[in-house]
Design an enzyme around this catalytic site. Structure first.
Site, PDB file in Angstrom:
ATOM      1  N   ALA A 115       0.811  -1.222   0.000  1.00 21.46           N
ATOM      2  CA  ALA A 115       0.000   0.000   0.000  1.00 21.46           C
ATOM      3  C   ALA A 115       0.843   1.270   0.000  1.00 21.46           C
ATOM      4  O   ALA A 115       0.451   2.275  -0.593  1.00 21.46           O
ATOM      5  CB  ALA A 115      -0.930  -0.004   1.205  1.00 21.46           C
ATOM      6  N   THR A 128       0.188   5.191  -1.392  1.00 18.88           N
ATOM      7  CA  THR A 128      -0.212   6.267  -0.473  1.00 18.88           C
ATOM      8  C   THR A 128       0.393   7.594  -0.926  1.00 18.88           C
ATOM      9  O   THR A 128      -0.210   8.646  -0.729  1.00 18.88           O
ATOM     10  CB  THR A 128       0.198   5.982   0.995  1.00 18.88           C
ATOM     11  OG1 THR A 128       1.542   5.522   1.012  1.00 18.88           O
ATOM     12  CG2 THR A 128      -0.703   4.944   1.636  1.00 18.88           C
ATOM     13  N   PRO A 145      -5.485   5.862   0.256  1.00 21.25           N
ATOM     14  CA  PRO A 145      -5.254   5.431   1.634  1.00 21.25           C
ATOM     15  C   PRO A 145      -4.921   3.951   1.742  1.00 21.25           C
ATOM     16  O   PRO A 145      -5.383   3.138   0.958  1.00 21.25           O
ATOM     17  CB  PRO A 145      -6.593   5.723   2.321  1.00 21.25           C
ATOM     18  CG  PRO A 145      -7.602   5.733   1.232  1.00 21.25           C
ATOM     19  CD  PRO A 145      -6.893   6.192  -0.009  1.00 21.25           C
ATOM     20  N   ASP A 146      -4.090   3.643   2.704  1.00 19.90           N
ATOM     21  CA  ASP A 146      -3.779   2.249   3.014  1.00 19.90           C
ATOM     22  C   ASP A 146      -4.968   1.712   3.806  1.00 19.90           C
ATOM     23  O   ASP A 146      -5.295   2.222   4.867  1.00 19.90           O
ATOM     24  CB  ASP A 146      -2.499   2.217   3.861  1.00 19.90           C
ATOM     25  CG  ASP A 146      -2.157   0.819   4.330  1.00 19.90           C
ATOM     26  OD1 ASP A 146      -2.942  -0.108   4.071  1.00 19.90           O
ATOM     27  OD2 ASP A 146      -1.104   0.673   4.965  1.00 19.90           O
ATOM     28  N   PHE A 147      -5.594   0.674   3.276  1.00 25.52           N
ATOM     29  CA  PHE A 147      -6.794   0.130   3.917  1.00 25.52           C
ATOM     30  C   PHE A 147      -6.577  -0.175   5.390  1.00 25.52           C
ATOM     31  O   PHE A 147      -7.457  -0.001   6.200  1.00 25.52           O
ATOM     32  CB  PHE A 147      -7.199  -1.181   3.247  1.00 25.52           C
ATOM     33  CG  PHE A 147      -7.820  -0.978   1.906  1.00 25.52           C
ATOM     34  CD1 PHE A 147      -8.029   0.290   1.403  1.00 25.52           C
ATOM     35  CD2 PHE A 147      -8.206  -2.069   1.161  1.00 25.52           C
ATOM     36  CE1 PHE A 147      -8.602   0.474   0.172  1.00 25.52           C
ATOM     37  CE2 PHE A 147      -8.789  -1.902  -0.082  1.00 25.52           C
ATOM     38  CZ  PHE A 147      -8.981  -0.632  -0.578  1.00 25.52           C
ATOM     39  N   ARG A 148      -5.405  -0.665   5.698  1.00 21.20           N
ATOM     40  CA  ARG A 148      -5.214  -1.154   7.058  1.00 21.20           C
ATOM     41  C   ARG A 148      -4.563  -0.145   8.003  1.00 21.20           C
ATOM     42  O   ARG A 148      -4.418  -0.421   9.169  1.00 21.20           O
ATOM     43  CB  ARG A 148      -4.376  -2.431   7.040  1.00 21.20           C
ATOM     44  CG  ARG A 148      -5.106  -3.572   6.374  1.00 21.20           C
ATOM     45  CD  ARG A 148      -4.308  -4.843   6.411  1.00 21.20           C
ATOM     46  NE  ARG A 148      -4.979  -5.865   5.645  1.00 21.20           N
ATOM     47  CZ  ARG A 148      -4.922  -5.966   4.320  1.00 21.20           C
ATOM     48  NH1 ARG A 148      -4.200  -5.115   3.627  1.00 21.20           N
ATOM     49  NH2 ARG A 148      -5.574  -6.919   3.692  1.00 21.20           N
ATOM     50  N   ASN A 166      -1.568  -3.901  -4.471  1.00 20.54           N
ATOM     51  CA  ASN A 166      -2.498  -2.803  -4.714  1.00 20.54           C
ATOM     52  C   ASN A 166      -3.429  -3.131  -5.875  1.00 20.54           C
ATOM     53  O   ASN A 166      -3.069  -3.860  -6.786  1.00 20.54           O
ATOM     54  CB  ASN A 166      -1.731  -1.514  -5.000  1.00 20.54           C
ATOM     55  CG  ASN A 166      -0.842  -1.125  -3.831  1.00 20.54           C
ATOM     56  OD1 ASN A 166      -1.140  -1.481  -2.690  1.00 20.54           O
ATOM     57  ND2 ASN A 166       0.244  -0.441  -4.098  1.00 20.54           N
ATOM     58  N   ASP A 195      -5.089  -0.638  -7.659  1.00 18.49           N
ATOM     59  CA  ASP A 195      -5.412   0.639  -8.297  1.00 18.49           C
ATOM     60  C   ASP A 195      -4.904   0.795  -9.730  1.00 18.49           C
ATOM     61  O   ASP A 195      -5.155   1.814 -10.366  1.00 18.49           O
ATOM     62  CB  ASP A 195      -4.882   1.790  -7.437  1.00 18.49           C
ATOM     63  CG  ASP A 195      -3.420   1.584  -7.044  1.00 18.49           C
ATOM     64  OD1 ASP A 195      -2.624   1.203  -7.920  1.00 18.49           O
ATOM     65  OD2 ASP A 195      -3.085   1.786  -5.865  1.00 18.49           O
ATOM     66  N   HIS A 235      -3.941  -9.124  -5.630  1.00 15.44           N
ATOM     67  CA  HIS A 235      -5.284  -8.906  -5.107  1.00 15.44           C
ATOM     68  C   HIS A 235      -6.236  -8.398  -6.184  1.00 15.44           C
ATOM     69  O   HIS A 235      -7.284  -7.836  -5.885  1.00 15.44           O
ATOM     70  CB  HIS A 235      -5.258  -7.931  -3.922  1.00 15.44           C
ATOM     71  CG  HIS A 235      -4.598  -8.510  -2.703  1.00 15.44           C
ATOM     72  ND1 HIS A 235      -3.680  -7.834  -1.948  1.00 15.44           N
ATOM     73  CD2 HIS A 235      -4.717  -9.724  -2.124  1.00 15.44           C
ATOM     74  CE1 HIS A 235      -3.263  -8.603  -0.950  1.00 15.44           C
ATOM     75  NE2 HIS A 235      -3.873  -9.761  -1.039  1.00 15.44           N
ATOM     76  N   SER A 294       4.510  -3.555   5.392  1.00 15.40           N
ATOM     77  CA  SER A 294       5.086  -3.958   6.680  1.00 15.40           C
ATOM     78  C   SER A 294       5.334  -5.460   6.702  1.00 15.40           C
ATOM     79  O   SER A 294       5.844  -6.001   7.665  1.00 15.40           O
ATOM     80  CB  SER A 294       4.134  -3.567   7.803  1.00 15.40           C
ATOM     81  OG  SER A 294       2.855  -4.080   7.519  1.00 15.40           O
ATOM     82  N   ILE A 317       9.515   5.850  -1.143  1.00 16.35           N
ATOM     83  CA  ILE A 317       9.951   4.921  -2.186  1.00 16.35           C
ATOM     84  C   ILE A 317      10.418   5.687  -3.422  1.00 16.35           C
ATOM     85  O   ILE A 317      11.455   5.372  -4.006  1.00 16.35           O
ATOM     86  CB  ILE A 317       8.800   3.955  -2.537  1.00 16.35           C
ATOM     87  CG1 ILE A 317       8.383   3.199  -1.264  1.00 16.35           C
ATOM     88  CG2 ILE A 317       9.205   2.958  -3.606  1.00 16.35           C
ATOM     89  CD1 ILE A 317       7.004   2.594  -1.351  1.00 16.35           C
TER      90      ILE A 317
END
Ligand code: ZN
Length: 247
Positions: free
Chosen positions: A26, A30, A35-38, A110, A112, A127, A199, A238
């Site tokens: 994610a 960002t 947004p990062d879902f988690r 991701n 997107d 995903h 992470s 990144i």
């Protein structure tokens, strides 16, 4: 090691690697404002009056799609429309690395589609992607904006009348086999794995890294439990780190 020495080492690892793969989470998106879902401020934690009665993960689950499709699509349309969002420096840099023959593939969690928007070709989306849709009965494929532009609350297939759904892995579903196979192909013989913006706590991310025995570089804002196994760890953005790669 000074920052300069770290970048020198990163460039040396890339130059010496016969096959380099990027694994992204994610954090890659960002920086584009997705947004990062988690995360703490992520999608699931923004309590919305309209959806307050639902568990956040339920809203992107196969149960919700099957049992309350109007709720599923309302949430999906409100929160997952990313067509106006642009790739960031990290996406573009990765696409340039691929063109320069320095990157064999990207494995992303991701959904997107920003890597392809930036010009990357070899992308395994573990995903799925909001850019692809298909009919749940006849399997006919529909373009990226089909769900967002649908005139009916539940998008339907004009061919057979069934529901058109996003080609996204929902909670309660298996990861897409074709994409996982693609990711596995990238990993075969990989000598350098650059991990960015994750992470590494969620499968399959942790799996790819724990099975990997080549050179590992981690770029993540926070520490991960694989930092000790990595030859280089960067806590900068990144895009910033990748901009130091000499092509
Ligand atoms: Zn159909």
């Amino acid at each position: 090691m000074t920052q300069e020495e770290k970048y020198e080492k990163l460039n040396r690892l890339i130059a010496e690697s016969k096959k380099t793969v990027f694994f992204g989470g994610a954090g890659v998106s960002t920086e584009s404002g997705i947004p990062d879902f988690r995360s703490k401020d992520g999608l699931y934690n923004v309590r919305d009056v309209q959806f307050e009665q639902y568990e956040p993960e339920y809203l992107l689950s196969i149960d919700c799609l099957e049992n309350e499709p109007e709720v599923f699509y309302e949430f999906y349309r409100q929160k997952l429309e990313t067509s106006g969002i642009k790739p960031n420096k990290a996406h573009y840099r990765l696409a340039e690395m691929e063109k320069a023959g320095k990157l064999a593939g990207i494995i992303t969690q991701n959904i997107d589609g920003l890597h392809q928007k930036a010009g990357s070709v070899n992308v395994a989306e573990t995903h799925g992607s909001t850019y692809r849709n298909y009919c749940m009965r006849c399997g006919r494929r529909y373009p990226a904006d089909y769900i967002f532009k649908s005139k009916t609350p539940i998008p339907k297939c004009p061919e057979c009348g069934d529901i058109v759904r996003p080609d996204v892995t929902l909670y309660g579903e298996m990861l897409p086999e074709d994409q996982i196979r693609k990711a596995d192909r990238y990993m075969i013989g990989a000598e350098l794995l650059i991990v960015g913006g994750t992470s590494l706590t969620v499968w399959p991310a942790a799996g790819y890294v724990s099975r990997f025995d080549g050179h590992l570089v981690i770029i993540n804002r926070d520490a991960t439990e694989y930092d000790r196994a990595a030859e280089l760890v960067f806590h900068e953005s990144i895009g910033e780190v990748l901009s130091h790669i000499v092509l």
